[in-house]
Design a protein around this motif. Sequence first.
Motif, PDB file in Angstrom:
ATOM      1  N   ASP A  43       0.829  -1.204   0.000  1.00  0.00           N
ATOM      2  CA  ASP A  43       0.000   0.000   0.000  1.00  0.00           C
ATOM      3  C   ASP A  43       0.865   1.255   0.000  1.00  0.00           C
ATOM      4  O   ASP A  43       0.564   2.232  -0.701  1.00  0.00           O
ATOM      5  CB  ASP A  43      -0.925   0.002   1.212  1.00  0.00           C
ATOM      6  N   ALA A  44       1.924   1.243   0.794  1.00  0.00           N
ATOM      7  CA  ALA A  44       2.820   2.402   0.849  1.00  0.00           C
ATOM      8  C   ALA A  44       3.516   2.614  -0.494  1.00  0.00           C
ATOM      9  O   ALA A  44       3.656   3.747  -0.966  1.00  0.00           O
ATOM     10  CB  ALA A  44       3.850   2.210   1.961  1.00  0.00           C
ATOM     11  N   ILE A  45       3.933   1.531  -1.124  1.00  0.00           N
ATOM     12  CA  ILE A  45       4.607   1.620  -2.420  1.00  0.00           C
ATOM     13  C   ILE A  45       3.667   2.182  -3.476  1.00  0.00           C
ATOM     14  O   ILE A  45       4.059   2.996  -4.318  1.00  0.00           O
ATOM     15  CB  ILE A  45       5.144   0.237  -2.843  1.00  0.00           C
ATOM     16  N   LEU A  46       2.410   1.763  -3.435  1.00  0.00           N
ATOM     17  CA  LEU A  46       1.439   2.227  -4.433  1.00  0.00           C
ATOM     18  C   LEU A  46       1.175   3.725  -4.344  1.00  0.00           C
ATOM     19  O   LEU A  46       0.687   4.329  -5.300  1.00  0.00           O
ATOM     20  CB  LEU A  46       0.118   1.463  -4.277  1.00  0.00           C
ATOM     21  N   ASP A  47       1.491   4.328  -3.198  1.00  0.00           N
ATOM     22  CA  ASP A  47       1.318   5.776  -3.028  1.00  0.00           C
ATOM     23  C   ASP A  47       2.505   6.574  -3.558  1.00  0.00           C
ATOM     24  O   ASP A  47       2.491   7.806  -3.514  1.00  0.00           O
ATOM     25  CB  ASP A  47       1.117   6.114  -1.544  1.00  0.00           C
ATOM     26  N   THR A  74      -7.574   7.357  -8.474  1.00  0.00           N
ATOM     27  CA  THR A  74      -8.573   7.724  -7.468  1.00  0.00           C
ATOM     28  C   THR A  74      -7.919   8.004  -6.131  1.00  0.00           C
ATOM     29  O   THR A  74      -8.307   8.943  -5.422  1.00  0.00           O
ATOM     30  CB  THR A  74      -9.613   6.594  -7.325  1.00  0.00           C
ATOM     31  N   ARG A  75      -6.943   7.205  -5.784  1.00  0.00           N
ATOM     32  CA  ARG A  75      -6.217   7.410  -4.524  1.00  0.00           C
ATOM     33  C   ARG A  75      -5.606   8.805  -4.467  1.00  0.00           C
ATOM     34  O   ARG A  75      -5.695   9.498  -3.458  1.00  0.00           O
ATOM     35  CB  ARG A  75      -5.125   6.344  -4.397  1.00  0.00           C
ATOM     36  N   ARG A  76      -5.029   9.230  -5.574  1.00  0.00           N
ATOM     37  CA  ARG A  76      -4.378  10.547  -5.591  1.00  0.00           C
ATOM     38  C   ARG A  76      -5.386  11.677  -5.412  1.00  0.00           C
ATOM     39  O   ARG A  76      -5.168  12.592  -4.604  1.00  0.00           O
ATOM     40  CB  ARG A  76      -3.619  10.709  -6.918  1.00  0.00           C
ATOM     41  N   GLU A  85      -8.473   7.314   3.494  1.00  0.00           N
ATOM     42  CA  GLU A  85      -8.796   5.932   3.834  1.00  0.00           C
ATOM     43  C   GLU A  85      -8.706   5.056   2.587  1.00  0.00           C
ATOM     44  O   GLU A  85      -9.403   5.287   1.598  1.00  0.00           O
ATOM     45  CB  GLU A  85     -10.202   5.828   4.430  1.00  0.00           C
ATOM     46  N   ARG A  86      -7.867   4.042   2.649  1.00  0.00           N
ATOM     47  CA  ARG A  86      -7.655   3.188   1.473  1.00  0.00           C
ATOM     48  C   ARG A  86      -8.907   2.392   1.115  1.00  0.00           C
ATOM     49  O   ARG A  86      -9.154   2.110  -0.061  1.00  0.00           O
ATOM     50  CB  ARG A  86      -6.463   2.263   1.698  1.00  0.00           C
ATOM     51  N   ALA A  87      -9.677   1.994   2.133  1.00  0.00           N
ATOM     52  CA  ALA A  87     -10.904   1.248   1.845  1.00  0.00           C
ATOM     53  C   ALA A  87     -11.875   2.097   1.029  1.00  0.00           C
ATOM     54  O   ALA A  87     -12.574   1.588   0.146  1.00  0.00           O
ATOM     55  CB  ALA A  87     -11.567   0.789   3.143  1.00  0.00           C
ATOM     56  N   LEU A  88     -11.920   3.393   1.305  1.00  0.00           N
ATOM     57  CA  LEU A  88     -12.766   4.298   0.533  1.00  0.00           C
ATOM     58  C   LEU A  88     -12.281   4.360  -0.908  1.00  0.00           C
ATOM     59  O   LEU A  88     -13.080   4.285  -1.847  1.00  0.00           O
ATOM     60  CB  LEU A  88     -12.762   5.692   1.162  1.00  0.00           C
ATOM     61  N   THR A  89     -10.967   4.503  -1.092  1.00  0.00           N
ATOM     62  CA  THR A  89     -10.405   4.500  -2.443  1.00  0.00           C
ATOM     63  C   THR A  89     -10.753   3.219  -3.167  1.00  0.00           C
ATOM     64  O   THR A  89     -11.130   3.222  -4.346  1.00  0.00           O
ATOM     65  CB  THR A  89      -8.880   4.665  -2.400  1.00  0.00           C
ATOM     66  N   ALA A  93     -12.909   3.463  -6.546  1.00  0.00           N
ATOM     67  CA  ALA A  93     -12.259   2.960  -7.757  1.00  0.00           C
ATOM     68  C   ALA A  93     -13.038   1.789  -8.342  1.00  0.00           C
ATOM     69  O   ALA A  93     -13.146   1.648  -9.568  1.00  0.00           O
ATOM     70  CB  ALA A  93     -10.820   2.552  -7.453  1.00  0.00           C
ATOM     71  N   ALA A  94     -13.591   0.949  -7.481  1.00  0.00           N
ATOM     72  CA  ALA A  94     -14.397  -0.182  -7.953  1.00  0.00           C
ATOM     73  C   ALA A  94     -15.679   0.299  -8.626  1.00  0.00           C
ATOM     74  O   ALA A  94     -16.147  -0.323  -9.589  1.00  0.00           O
ATOM     75  CB  ALA A  94     -14.722  -1.124  -6.789  1.00  0.00           C
TER      76      ALA A  94
END
Length: 236
Positions: A43-47, A74-76, A85-89, A93-94
């Motif tokens: 998760d950290a790498i994906l950011d 979407t995360r950005r 919150e990653r769950a929200l992303t 995104a889904a």
Amino acid sequence: MIQANCRAQFTADDFSFVVRTLAKSQRDAVSLVSLLSDVEERDAILDHDLIYNSLVDEAGCLQVSAAFYFYILTRRVLRRVSLDERALTDYVAAVLLAFSHVSQLRAPEEKNFTVRNFTYISDILLRLNTCSPEQGYVLRLHLANYTLFFSGMFAERVHSHAQRRGAPGLSFYEAVGQSSYLSAAQHPQSKRTDLQAIFEMLGNEFRRVRIALNDLTDTLLHLHAPSPSPIIIRPP
């Protein structure tokens, strides 16, 4: 039913893209492969800014899945509006991933649907008056996702129709989306599927999420440019 599972849909090509983008040497590549096997490290790498920049700046066809593409972008934009919150992303995104397929735009059980036969929100609202509680949950959730997608990805179209044709404006979409997510959050099915907290967040923060998606379309997907073709379908 859409789940908060975009990260679970990443492919081997997605992780190969991450390694190619970040690794400066073979040793780095080996270390990254090891780190990507750990969920928190992944998760950290994906950011990482380089991942985002590579998706946005790389010319030609990207060898990544649509799930990866939507999650990173979407995360950005959500982090820009302080929704970290990653769950929200994962869920938002889904939603984009699901609605990139035109068949998802129809309401549940709707017949004879085509790309030029969008279900009007008012029609779904009327159906809510006569359906069962379980059917109502499905319809409200579809309504919530639909209004988020449409007001987020096609805000300019919504505004134009409101100005020229007297159609509902963005405030209408926000009100319907907010109330629909909050209503869905109270249903036992949301608790059973661990989506209650996400629906509550989307209900309370609908406008911020919508604005973040507006930013995504304006700066990243270029939906109104004649070329290249956007990854999201255009409404008629």
